[in-house]
Design an enzyme around this catalytic site. Structure first.
Site, mmCIF file in Angstrom:
data_model
loop_
_atom_site.group_PDB
_atom_site.id
_atom_site.type_symbol
_atom_site.label_atom_id
_atom_site.label_comp_id
_atom_site.label_asym_id
_atom_site.label_seq_id
_atom_site.Cartn_x
_atom_site.Cartn_y
_atom_site.Cartn_z
ATOM 1 N N ASP A 111 0.874 -1.169 0.000
ATOM 2 C CA ASP A 111 0.000 0.000 0.000
ATOM 3 C C ASP A 111 0.913 1.222 0.000
ATOM 4 O O ASP A 111 1.733 1.386 0.912
ATOM 5 C CB ASP A 111 -0.891 0.018 1.241
ATOM 6 C CG ASP A 111 -1.976 -1.038 1.175
ATOM 7 O OD1 ASP A 111 -2.297 -1.493 0.068
ATOM 8 O OD2 ASP A 111 -2.503 -1.418 2.240
ATOM 9 N N ASP A 161 -13.215 -3.839 -2.499
ATOM 10 C CA ASP A 161 -13.068 -3.464 -1.093
ATOM 11 C C ASP A 161 -14.404 -3.740 -0.425
ATOM 12 O O ASP A 161 -15.396 -3.034 -0.667
ATOM 13 C CB ASP A 161 -12.684 -1.983 -0.956
ATOM 14 C CG ASP A 161 -11.286 -1.710 -1.483
ATOM 15 O OD1 ASP A 161 -10.488 -2.655 -1.589
ATOM 16 O OD2 ASP A 161 -10.982 -0.545 -1.788
#
Length: 255
Positions: free
Chosen positions: A11, A130
């Protein structure tokens, strides 16, 4: 039986690797290229690279960071965050990505996955989901979120996964927000539901606390690959250690 993949996830925010809990409260976890090289040396099967604030900030992925990492590793790279057009996808592939992960644009434009798959081939188009467990009308609802987990869409996770496969996605990365960064194990129920609903590979993401969790999600959860971040970034386990544990539990992995 096909080998199950072990995939570290980077990330990235402002050019640095970060890691948070349930998509927030991020802490620094290192240099992008250095992390990529380390995982390549340890035997990672692939690497996922997410620019986690690109969509929220309405900007493109920091392509120089991607290019630098791609030039130094030999494993396949999947890149996501901030991709809005087919030209954006082409630019990422030209910069060294092997696959691109599409989330927010697929929700905004329901034909985007199909157009991307027709243009570049399903093998390089990943539907990133997500997913969040929420309460709606007194009942649990598995909801798709966009913009780095900030915006609910009203879409149901399993149905959206089926739609993504129908539109031409070649793979799904299921990021379960409730489990992300907790190190308490993957969401086996949701992962299994998505894996059983589609015929394309599903990468499980969110919650890995140990290699045993990774073994469990590819067996009980029926995932094709286990993605993890915290346990690798902060040195709790190496990729090789994780694979050895998985192999000891009967999981076919590339050692």
């Amino acid at each position: 039986m096909l080998a199950k993949r072990v995939i570290p996830c980077l990330d990235v925010d402002e050019g640095r690797v970060v890691k948070g809990v349930k998509f927030f409260d991020h802490v620094d976890a290192g240099d992008v290229a250095e992390c990529a090289v380390r995982y390549d040396d340890q035997g990672a099967d692939e690497l996922v690279f997410y620019d986690i604030t690109a969509s929220h900030q309405g900007r493109q992925i920091m392509i120089d960071v991607l290019r630098d990492a791609a030039e130094r590793v030999f494993m396949p790279l999947t890149v996501g965050g901030g991709l809005q057009t087919l030209d954006d996808i082409r630019e990422m592939l030209n910069a060294g990505a092997d696959k691109v992960s599409i989330n927010s644009p697929a929700v905004k434009d329901r034909n985007f996955i199909r157009r991307a798959a027709l243009k570049f081939g399903s093998q390089c188009i990943v539907l990133g989901i997500d997913a969040n467990r929420v309460r709606r009308d007194g009942r649990e609802f598995w909801e798709v979120y966009v913009n780095g987990g900030r915006v609910p869409t009203g879409l149901e996770v399993v149905e959206w996964a089926r739609r993504g496969e129908h539109e031409g996605a070649g793979e799904i990365v299921l990021n379960v927000m409730n489990a992300d960064g907790t190190r308490e194990g993957y969401d086996l129920e949701m992962t299994a539901a998505v894996s059983e609903a589609v015929g394309i590979p599903v990468v499980a993401s969110g919650g890995a606390g140990c290699p045993e969790d990774m073994a469990e999600v590819v067996t009980t959860g029926h995932a094709d690959a286990a993605l993890a971040a915290s346990i690798f970034h902060f040195g709790t386990y190496t990729i090789a250690e994780a694979k050895r544990v998985m192999a000891s539990r009967g999981v076919p992995v590339r050692l």
